[in-house]
Motif scaffolding. Sequence first.
Motif, PDB file in Angstrom:
ATOM      1  N   THR A   1       0.804  -1.225   0.000  1.00  0.00           N
ATOM      2  CA  THR A   1       0.000   0.000   0.000  1.00  0.00           C
ATOM      3  C   THR A   1       0.837   1.275   0.000  1.00  0.00           C
ATOM      4  O   THR A   1       0.330   2.348  -0.334  1.00  0.00           O
ATOM      5  N   GLY A   2       2.095   1.165   0.381  1.00  0.00           N
ATOM      6  CA  GLY A   2       2.939   2.358   0.488  1.00  0.00           C
ATOM      7  C   GLY A   2       2.686   3.157   1.755  1.00  0.00           C
ATOM      8  O   GLY A   2       3.328   4.179   1.982  1.00  0.00           O
ATOM      9  N   LYS A   3       1.779   2.686   2.616  1.00  0.00           N
ATOM     10  CA  LYS A   3       1.472   3.407   3.846  1.00  0.00           C
ATOM     11  C   LYS A   3       2.620   3.276   4.834  1.00  0.00           C
ATOM     12  O   LYS A   3       3.188   2.213   5.017  1.00  0.00           O
ATOM     13  N   GLU A   4       2.938   4.395   5.495  1.00  0.00           N
ATOM     14  CA  GLU A   4       4.008   4.413   6.478  1.00  0.00           C
ATOM     15  C   GLU A   4       3.419   4.391   7.883  1.00  0.00           C
ATOM     16  O   GLU A   4       2.454   5.103   8.175  1.00  0.00           O
ATOM     17  N   SER A   5       4.006   3.571   8.750  1.00  0.00           N
ATOM     18  CA  SER A   5       3.570   3.453  10.139  1.00  0.00           C
ATOM     19  C   SER A   5       4.763   3.712  11.054  1.00  0.00           C
ATOM     20  O   SER A   5       5.895   3.358  10.725  1.00  0.00           O
ATOM     21  N   ILE A   6       4.474   4.350  12.193  1.00  0.00           N
ATOM     22  CA  ILE A   6       5.530   4.710  13.140  1.00  0.00           C
ATOM     23  C   ILE A   6       5.504   3.745  14.323  1.00  0.00           C
ATOM     24  O   ILE A   6       4.437   3.428  14.860  1.00  0.00           O
ATOM     25  N   TYR A   7       6.688   3.297  14.724  1.00  0.00           N
ATOM     26  CA  TYR A   7       6.834   2.464  15.906  1.00  0.00           C
ATOM     27  C   TYR A   7       7.868   3.098  16.822  1.00  0.00           C
ATOM     28  O   TYR A   7       8.894   3.600  16.368  1.00  0.00           O
ATOM     29  N   VAL A   8       7.578   3.073  18.116  1.00  0.00           N
ATOM     30  CA  VAL A   8       8.438   3.732  19.102  1.00  0.00           C
ATOM     31  C   VAL A   8       8.826   2.712  20.169  1.00  0.00           C
ATOM     32  O   VAL A   8       7.985   1.948  20.642  1.00  0.00           O
ATOM     33  N   ALA A   9      10.112   2.722  20.524  1.00  0.00           N
ATOM     34  CA  ALA A   9      10.609   1.894  21.619  1.00  0.00           C
ATOM     35  C   ALA A   9      10.641   2.714  22.900  1.00  0.00           C
ATOM     36  O   ALA A   9      10.850   3.940  22.864  1.00  0.00           O
TER      37      ALA A   9
ATOM     38  N   LEU B   1       2.766   4.080  17.173  1.00  0.00           N
ATOM     39  CA  LEU B   1       2.340   5.449  17.489  1.00  0.00           C
ATOM     40  C   LEU B   1       1.355   5.906  16.428  1.00  0.00           C
ATOM     41  O   LEU B   1       1.661   5.901  15.231  1.00  0.00           O
ATOM     42  N   TYR B   2       0.173   6.293  16.862  1.00  0.00           N
ATOM     43  CA  TYR B   2      -0.855   6.809  15.957  1.00  0.00           C
ATOM     44  C   TYR B   2      -0.971   8.317  16.123  1.00  0.00           C
ATOM     45  O   TYR B   2      -0.831   8.835  17.227  1.00  0.00           O
ATOM     46  N   TYR B   3      -1.243   9.003  15.029  1.00  0.00           N
ATOM     47  CA  TYR B   3      -1.439  10.448  15.139  1.00  0.00           C
ATOM     48  C   TYR B   3      -2.413  10.927  14.082  1.00  0.00           C
ATOM     49  O   TYR B   3      -2.628  10.268  13.049  1.00  0.00           O
ATOM     50  N   HIS B   4      -3.017  12.062  14.361  1.00  0.00           N
ATOM     51  CA  HIS B   4      -3.906  12.739  13.413  1.00  0.00           C
ATOM     52  C   HIS B   4      -3.641  14.228  13.527  1.00  0.00           C
ATOM     53  O   HIS B   4      -3.949  14.847  14.550  1.00  0.00           O
ATOM     54  N   TYR B   5      -3.061  14.803  12.492  1.00  0.00           N
ATOM     55  CA  TYR B   5      -2.680  16.211  12.500  1.00  0.00           C
ATOM     56  C   TYR B   5      -3.792  17.053  11.902  1.00  0.00           C
ATOM     57  O   TYR B   5      -4.279  16.766  10.808  1.00  0.00           O
ATOM     58  N   GLN B   6      -4.199  18.086  12.648  1.00  0.00           N
ATOM     59  CA  GLN B   6      -5.225  19.036  12.206  1.00  0.00           C
ATOM     60  C   GLN B   6      -4.553  20.382  11.955  1.00  0.00           C
ATOM     61  O   GLN B   6      -4.510  21.227  12.866  1.00  0.00           O
ATOM     62  N   PRO B   7      -3.995  20.624  10.759  1.00  0.00           N
ATOM     63  CA  PRO B   7      -3.250  21.867  10.536  1.00  0.00           C
ATOM     64  C   PRO B   7      -4.085  23.124  10.702  1.00  0.00           C
ATOM     65  O   PRO B   7      -3.587  24.154  11.160  1.00  0.00           O
ATOM     66  N   ASP B   8      -5.386  23.062  10.361  1.00  0.00           N
ATOM     67  CA  ASP B   8      -6.227  24.250  10.489  1.00  0.00           C
ATOM     68  C   ASP B   8      -6.493  24.601  11.954  1.00  0.00           C
ATOM     69  O   ASP B   8      -6.685  25.771  12.294  1.00  0.00           O
ATOM     70  N   LYS B   9      -6.473  23.589  12.830  1.00  0.00           N
ATOM     71  CA  LYS B   9      -6.708  23.833  14.258  1.00  0.00           C
ATOM     72  C   LYS B   9      -5.419  23.866  15.063  1.00  0.00           C
ATOM     73  O   LYS B   9      -5.448  24.020  16.281  1.00  0.00           O
ATOM     74  N   ARG B  10      -4.281  23.666  14.389  1.00  0.00           N
ATOM     75  CA  ARG B  10      -2.954  23.778  14.998  1.00  0.00           C
ATOM     76  C   ARG B  10      -2.693  22.737  16.086  1.00  0.00           C
ATOM     77  O   ARG B  10      -1.966  23.018  17.028  1.00  0.00           O
ATOM     78  N   TYR B  11      -3.272  21.554  15.970  1.00  0.00           N
ATOM     79  CA  TYR B  11      -2.948  20.533  16.963  1.00  0.00           C
ATOM     80  C   TYR B  11      -2.869  19.164  16.298  1.00  0.00           C
ATOM     81  O   TYR B  11      -3.347  18.957  15.176  1.00  0.00           O
ATOM     82  N   ALA B  12      -2.250  18.239  17.012  1.00  0.00           N
ATOM     83  CA  ALA B  12      -2.182  16.848  16.584  1.00  0.00           C
ATOM     84  C   ALA B  12      -2.633  15.961  17.737  1.00  0.00           C
ATOM     85  O   ALA B  12      -2.235  16.162  18.888  1.00  0.00           O
ATOM     86  N   LEU B  13      -3.466  14.984  17.424  1.00  0.00           N
ATOM     87  CA  LEU B  13      -3.902  13.994  18.394  1.00  0.00           C
ATOM     88  C   LEU B  13      -3.037  12.747  18.269  1.00  0.00           C
ATOM     89  O   LEU B  13      -2.520  12.449  17.193  1.00  0.00           O
ATOM     90  N   SER B  14      -2.889  12.013  19.372  1.00  0.00           N
ATOM     91  CA  SER B  14      -2.125  10.768  19.333  1.00  0.00           C
ATOM     92  C   SER B  14      -2.874   9.691  20.108  1.00  0.00           C
ATOM     93  O   SER B  14      -4.014   9.901  20.534  1.00  0.00           O
ATOM     94  N   ASN B  15      -2.219   8.540  20.302  1.00  0.00           N
ATOM     95  CA  ASN B  15      -2.854   7.349  20.874  1.00  0.00           C
ATOM     96  C   ASN B  15      -3.812   7.679  22.010  1.00  0.00           C
ATOM     97  O   ASN B  15      -3.544   8.562  22.827  1.00  0.00           O
ATOM     98  N   GLY B  16      -4.906   6.934  22.063  1.00  0.00           N
ATOM     99  CA  GLY B  16      -5.885   7.154  23.120  1.00  0.00           C
ATOM    100  C   GLY B  16      -6.504   5.858  23.597  1.00  0.00           C
ATOM    101  O   GLY B  16      -6.251   4.775  23.044  1.00  0.00           O
ATOM    102  N   TYR B  17      -7.357   5.979  24.615  1.00  0.00           N
ATOM    103  CA  TYR B  17      -7.942   4.805  25.258  1.00  0.00           C
ATOM    104  C   TYR B  17      -9.403   5.052  25.598  1.00  0.00           C
ATOM    105  O   TYR B  17      -9.822   6.198  25.820  1.00  0.00           O
ATOM    106  N   LEU B  18     -10.150   3.969  25.615  1.00  0.00           N
ATOM    107  CA  LEU B  18     -11.517   3.998  26.114  1.00  0.00           C
ATOM    108  C   LEU B  18     -11.459   3.708  27.605  1.00  0.00           C
ATOM    109  O   LEU B  18     -10.938   2.670  28.027  1.00  0.00           O
ATOM    110  N   ILE B  19     -11.966   4.644  28.405  1.00  0.00           N
ATOM    111  CA  ILE B  19     -11.825   4.578  29.859  1.00  0.00           C
ATOM    112  C   ILE B  19     -13.187   4.710  30.522  1.00  0.00           C
ATOM    113  O   ILE B  19     -14.009   5.536  30.124  1.00  0.00           O
ATOM    114  N   GLU B  20     -13.401   3.886  31.523  1.00  0.00           N
ATOM    115  CA  GLU B  20     -14.569   4.057  32.392  1.00  0.00           C
ATOM    116  C   GLU B  20     -14.098   4.727  33.676  1.00  0.00           C
ATOM    117  O   GLU B  20     -13.178   4.244  34.329  1.00  0.00           O
ATOM    118  N   MET B  21     -14.707   5.855  34.007  1.00  0.00           N
ATOM    119  CA  MET B  21     -14.368   6.574  35.230  1.00  0.00           C
ATOM    120  C   MET B  21     -15.606   6.695  36.099  1.00  0.00           C
ATOM    121  O   MET B  21     -16.694   7.023  35.603  1.00  0.00           O
TER     122      MET B  21
END
Length: 556
Positions: free
Chosen positions: A202-210, A241-261
Motif C-alpha cells: 500500500t505504500g502506507k508508512e507506520s511509526i513504531y516507538v521503543a 504510534l498513531y497520530y492525526h494532525y489538524q493543521p487548520d486547528k494547529r494541533y495533533a492527536l495521538s494514541n488514546g484509550y476507552l476509559i470508564e471513570m
Amino acid sequence: MSFALPTLTVSQMFGQKTIRPLTAATLCGITFIKDRLIAIDSIKGHLLEIDPTSDNSKILNPHQVKEFTDVTGLAAWEDTLWVSRENSVYLCKLNALGLEHFVTLPYPADGVAVWETTVYVSCQRLGYILIYDRETRKEITRFYAPGVGIENLAVTQEMLWICDRTEQSVYAMDRATGELQFSVLTPFECPTGIAIHKNGETGKESIYVAYASEEAYIRDNPNADPSHELTFRDRTFIHPLYYHYQPDKRYALSNGYLIEMSYAEEIAPLDEVYLPDVEWRIALPSETERQKVKHVEPIGIPFTEEVVQGQRVAVFKFDSLAPGERHIFGWKALLEVRGIKYRITPRDVEDIPQLSSELETRYLVDDDDLAMDTTIVRRAAREAIGSETNVLRKMHSIRNYVYDELSYGIKPYIDTPDTVLERGVGSCGEYVGVLLALSRLNGIPCRTVGRYKCPPHSDLLGVPLQPDFNHVWLEFYVPNFGWLPMESNPDDVGEGGPYPTRFFMGLCWYHIEIGKGITFETVTSQGERLTKEDIPIGDLAINHIRFTILKELPPF
C-alpha cells in the motif's frame, strides 16, 4: 493435508500489540529492513531481530556483542547498518557487522538516521541535529534540536522524525529545511527509539516507538521480614504510534484509550449534622477536542443536569441529611481520551485582537484567593515577564519563572500564592494558584481544569485503578486560538532549566478534563452554599474514584 498460512504485513502482525522482546533489558535504537524489525539492546549489546507476533528475539551479533554495547541509535539503508555509540557514528554491512568509523562528534552522538547519501545525527549536548554527506563525511548543515532531552531519529522521503526521551514527544520536521511541522505526545514515558515501516503493497508508512525505563514492583524475599520489599526492574517494549494532525486547528492527536471513570461520594460525616433541603453538585467530564463523553449514568441515586458556564454538572437532591443517615451517590462515565499537542509559535500571535470584556471580567480577576494585590505576587508578576510583550512568550516565561522559584511538594491543603512564593515549595494546586495570579496580572486569561488523572498504566486493561491523589492544571486563553492547556508542575524537572515543553500546550491521554473554570463540587442547604467555615465537604463524605482502561482506541 497441509494448510498454507496467510502472509501478514508488519502492520497486520503488530496491530495494536505491545511488543515485549524476550530477554531485552533496554531497547534504544530500532529500525526496519523491509519487513524485518531490528533493535539494539544497549545494555547487553545484543542486535536483535524481533518477531512481532511472538516476541521471540534472535541475536544477530553473537560474536560482536562488545562492539554493540552502549549503542544508542540505529538506522539502515539498503544493505548497510548505521549505529551511534559514545561520541561516534559507525556503519557496517549487514552480513558482516564489522563496524567502520564514519564521524566523531565533540559530545555523545545520541541517534542516527540515513536517507540515500544524507546522514542525520542528533546530539543533545550541542543542541543540534547534524547533517552529513555520506560520501565526503563532511557536515552539510545543522538543525536546532526541537526538545531538551536525548533524541533518536528516523527519516522518510520528506520528513525527519525525532523522538525525545524527556519531552515524551515525537516531532515531525521537514528533512530538507529543518522546519518543525507538528509534534505528538507519546502514550508512554521515556521513548528511546523510533522507526518507520513502509507497507510494500500500500505504500502506507507506520511509526513504531521503543520505550525503556525502570518500574517499581513488590518482590517476595523469603529472607526479609516482612517478606515483601519494594525494588525496581527494567521495562522495555515497542508500540505503534498513531497520530492525526489538524493543521487548520494547529494541533495533533495521538494514541488514546476507552476509559470508564466513576466518582462517588459516601456520606460519612466526621461530626453528625442536620442539613435541610440539600443540593449536591458534582461537575461531569467535559467534551473537548481530545476527550469525548460516550455515556454518563448515575451511581446510587438519580441526578438532574444543569449547565454552568458551558460545563455539565450533576445535581443530587436530598430533602435533608440527618444524623446517622448514609448515602452513596455519584456518576460513572465512559470516555474516549487521546493525547493532544498544539503547535502555535510566537509569530502566530503577534497580531491578535484585544480581549473581550467578558474574558477580562471573568478571567483577569482575583476570584479564588490568589493574593493578586500583595507585594510579593505583584513583584513576581513583573519579574516573570521582564520586557516581554508577546503573549505566548509571556506565558512561557511565567511558567519557567514559577519552576525556578518553586519546588514540588504534596500538601493536604492549599495556601495562597503569596505564602507559596515565600515558602518556595508547592503542590500542584499551589503551582496553579501562582501561575493563575501571575498570568492574570499580566493580562492573560487563565482558568483551572482537571481534578484527576487516570493512572497511566495502559497495559493493565480491565483492571480497576485508583489514583493516588487528585490533580489540577490550567488553561490559558489566546485570541484567535482559544483555550490552550498547560500542566502546572510535572515539567519542573531540573534546577534552572531548560525545562521540557511536552505539556506546554499539550496533555497526555491520562488527563481527565472535568469542570473547566468552575468549582468541581459544591453543596447548598436551603439555597445557601456551604463554605469551609460552615463544614468542609471532606468532613461530610468520603470520595471514591475508580478508573478502568477498557481498550486502546483504533488508529485514526
